[in-house]
Structure formats: structure tokens, C-alpha cells
Design an enzyme around this catalytic site. Structure first.
Site, PDB file in Angstrom:
ATOM      1  N   LYS A  49      43.395  42.736  52.735  1.00 39.25           N
ATOM      2  CA  LYS A  49      44.529  42.201  51.971  1.00 39.25           C
ATOM      3  C   LYS A  49      45.697  43.179  52.031  1.00 39.25           C
ATOM      4  O   LYS A  49      46.839  42.798  52.263  1.00 39.25           O
ATOM      5  CB  LYS A  49      44.105  41.966  50.507  1.00 39.25           C
ATOM      6  CG  LYS A  49      43.173  40.771  50.330  1.00 39.25           C
ATOM      7  CD  LYS A  49      42.546  40.695  48.940  1.00 39.25           C
ATOM      8  CE  LYS A  49      41.551  39.528  48.893  1.00 39.25           C
ATOM      9  NZ  LYS A  49      40.821  39.409  47.637  1.00 39.25           N
ATOM     10  N   GLN A  93      39.821  42.126  41.968  1.00 45.09           N
ATOM     11  CA  GLN A  93      38.804  41.700  42.933  1.00 45.09           C
ATOM     12  C   GLN A  93      37.485  41.403  42.222  1.00 45.09           C
ATOM     13  O   GLN A  93      37.020  42.189  41.393  1.00 45.09           O
ATOM     14  CB  GLN A  93      38.621  42.789  44.004  1.00 45.09           C
ATOM     15  CG  GLN A  93      37.687  42.424  45.138  1.00 45.09           C
ATOM     16  CD  GLN A  93      38.215  41.304  46.041  1.00 45.09           C
ATOM     17  OE1 GLN A  93      39.417  41.071  46.131  1.00 45.09           O
ATOM     18  NE2 GLN A  93      37.324  40.607  46.698  1.00 45.09           N
ATOM     19  N   ASP A 116      45.788  34.782  42.041  1.00 46.76           N
ATOM     20  CA  ASP A 116      44.575  34.037  42.383  1.00 46.76           C
ATOM     21  C   ASP A 116      44.551  32.642  41.758  1.00 46.76           C
ATOM     22  O   ASP A 116      43.718  31.817  42.141  1.00 46.76           O
ATOM     23  CB  ASP A 116      43.344  34.763  41.816  1.00 46.76           C
ATOM     24  CG  ASP A 116      42.716  35.739  42.797  1.00 46.76           C
ATOM     25  OD1 ASP A 116      42.608  35.397  43.979  1.00 46.76           O
ATOM     26  OD2 ASP A 116      42.305  36.824  42.347  1.00 46.76           O
TER      27      ASP A 116
HETATM   28  N1  GUN Z   1      36.183  37.825  45.625  1.00 52.49           N
HETATM   29  C1  GUN Z   1      35.900  36.984  46.653  1.00 52.49           C
HETATM   30  N2  GUN Z   1      36.933  36.136  46.865  1.00 52.49           N
HETATM   31  C2  GUN Z   1      37.893  36.457  45.954  1.00 52.49           C
HETATM   32  C3  GUN Z   1      39.195  35.937  45.683  1.00 52.49           C
HETATM   33  O1  GUN Z   1      39.695  34.989  46.311  1.00 52.49           O
HETATM   34  N3  GUN Z   1      39.863  36.548  44.666  1.00 52.49           N
HETATM   35  C4  GUN Z   1      39.333  37.580  43.934  1.00 52.49           C
HETATM   36  N4  GUN Z   1      40.062  38.087  42.946  1.00 52.49           N
HETATM   37  N5  GUN Z   1      38.119  38.070  44.173  1.00 52.49           N
HETATM   38  C5  GUN Z   1      37.411  37.515  45.179  1.00 52.49           C
END
Ligand code: GUN
Length: 278
Positions: A49, A93, A116
Site C-alpha cells: 500500500k 490494518q 476502508d
Molecule cells: N486486512 C485485509 N484486508 C484489509 C482491508 O481491506 N483493510 C484493512 N484495514 N485491513 C485489511
């Protein structure tokens, strides 16, 4: 012949457009990612990311905490980020360690910085058929990829395997909003094959290799959201590529399918929040 749903290629195309747009911004968006603990998969995702954001010209910062961080410490940090005008997007995350309430953490993020779409405000909007500030990244990426290949959703039977808050649940609502008929299957579903056999579109988000060609009807569209390492350290998805590619009309690969689309959606969401609220 199966057509591969190429998420990597679509990521490149969207990223080029996004970079051109970002190059014109005098001030850039800032995405802050909070990473708790040492989960190896989470570390890789967060690193990807950050790298993608940097390539596009989005400011990004990763804040690392040890797995024994207290909930209070995290809540204080989120409060600080909510009040920091230079921070335009916040991502915590998942998964979080068990001693931390995911609900409390999600609830603390300002919905205007909720990149998100996971805060109760945004989930509530999504589940009541309203428009959230942004849509959750993985479901959004799946729909972008299906749209790129002009796959019709209206009136078609979409079967989702997996009911997580990250994929299955929000995706079910987004497919309903697109007038698909949606069935959500999960670990307690009886006769999974009876249901998957009726799917026009099958989306699997389980993290186990469970979908075989014999579970599908001819020309089904198959989206593989699962990603894990098998016993030999090879990256695998939920779908048995060999048998499913014999029967499906479209299939998203692992890697190179939904993974790149999730990151692309995160970048799109970061820019959307910036444009809406800065
Ligand atoms: N863990 C796995 N996929 C995601 C996601 O799309 N967002 C977040 N915050 N954590 C994750």
C-alpha cells in the site's frame, strides 16, 4: 476458452489516470496506515500500500505498534490523526490482536477519513442502501474488474462464499445495489455445491483452496479473493485453477487478480476522500 480477469493490467491503467490527476494537485492527500504486531501477511499488504501510494504521489505514513499495544494508546493516536488537518485518510490494518476491540477502533475513526469504509457510520449507510463516503476496497475492486470486462450483474445469481466484514458482507450489499440476486454461503452452509452450481457469478473469499470445477455450472464467472501460501510456500487462491479454468467463462487469477484491485481501490478512495472533504 476462459478469459482471465487481469487485475494487474487494470491496476496499471487506473494508476496512470490517477497519477495524472494527482500531478495537478498543489497539495497531496496523506494516507496514514496503522499496523499492529508482526502478522507477516499484513506487513506485506501494508508495504504494498505504501509503495503504491508513493509511486502515485500520495503522501503515506505507516505507524507500527507492537502487538501488546493498549487499546487506549491506539484510540489516542486515532484521535490525534482525526484532528490533524494534514491527514486525509486513516487505515487500521486488520486483523488486530484479540485484546483490542475492533469495534471500538473502527468506531473511533472519523467517517470522513475512513478510507476502508469500515466505520459503523459507513457500514450503516451501505447496509441501508445509502451511499457511504467510500466503498470498502476489496468489494469495490471486484466490481471495477467485473465492469472492466463488461460482465452483466443485473438479474444474475451471484454466490459469495465467505461472510467477512472485509469482503463477503459489504460485497453482498454492493451486488444487491447492482440488482444481482445474491446468496451468501459460509462455513455452516449445507450442500455448498448445490448452491454454487446455480451461480452465474461465484466469488470466493475464504482463504482455503475449496472451489473446484465440478462445483460450478458451465460458463460461470469466477472471482478468487482468497490468498495464502500452501505447504510448499506457493501463493494460492481459493480456486483450483486447473479444473475451474476448464469450465468458467471468466476467472480472476491469484496472484494478479483481486489483490492489485484492492490496492487500486484504496488509492481511489484516498483521492475521493481528499476531493470530498479537504
Ligand atoms: N486486512 C485485509 N484486508 C484489509 C482491508 O481491506 N483493510 C484493512 N484495514 N485491513 C485489511
Amino acid at each position: 476458452m476462459v478469459t482471465i480477469l487481469d487485475g494487474k493490467k487494470l491496476k496499471e491503467k487506473i494508476s496512470e489516470d490517477l497519477k495524472r490527476k494527482l500531478d495537478k494537485f498543489p497539495i497531496k492527500p496523506t494516507l496514514v496506515v496503522i499496523l499492529v504486531g508482526e502478522n507477516p501477511a499484513s506487513k506485506i499488504y501494508v508495504n504494498n500500500k505504501k509503495k503504491t501510494a508513493e509511486k502515485l504521489g500520495i503522501n503515506s505514513q505507516v505507524i507500527n505498534y507492537p502487538s501488546n499495544v493498549t487499546e487506549e494508546e491506539l484510540l489516542n493516536k486515532i484521535d490525534e490523526l482525526n484532528n490533524d488537518k494534514t491527514v486525509t485518510a486513516i487505515l487500521v490494518q486488520l486483523p488486530l490482536p484479540e485484546h483490542i476491540s475492533k469495534e471500538n477502533i473502527m468506531n473511533a475513526i472519523c467517517p470522513r477519513k475512513d478510507v476502508d469504509g469500515f466505520t459503523p457510520y459507513n457500514f450503516g449507510k451501505l447496509f441501508s442502501g445509502e451511499t457511504p463516503t467510500v466503498y470498502p476496497c476489496t468489494p469495490k475492486g471486484i466490481l471495477l474488474l467485473l465492469d472492466e470486462y463488461k460482465i452483466e450483474l443485473e438479474g444474475r445469481h451471484a454466490v459469495i462464499v465467505g461472510r467477512s466484514n472485509i469482503v463477503g458482507r459489504p460485497l453482498s450489499q454492493m451486488l444487491l445495489d447492482r440488482n444481482a440476486t445474491v446468496t451468501v454461503c459460509h462455513s455452516k452452509t449445507k450442500n455448498l455445491t448445490e448452491i454454487t452450481k446455480t451461480a452465474d457469478i461465484l466469488i470466493s473469499a475464504v482463504g482455503k483452496n475449496i472451489i473446484e470445477g465440478k462445483m460450478l455450472k458451465s460458463d460461470c464467472v469466477v472471482v478468487d479473493v482468497g490468498i495464502f501460501k500452501d505447504a510448499n510456500g506457493k501463493t494460492r487462491g481459493d480456486v483450483d485453477f486447473e479444473s475451474v479454468s476448464q469450465i468458467a467463462s471468466y476467472l480472476s487469477p491469484v496472484p494478479g487478480g483481486i489483490g492489485p484491485m484492492t490496492i487500486t481501490s484504496l488509492m481511489l478512495n484516498t483521492v475521493e476522500l481528499f476531493e470530498k472533504f479537504s
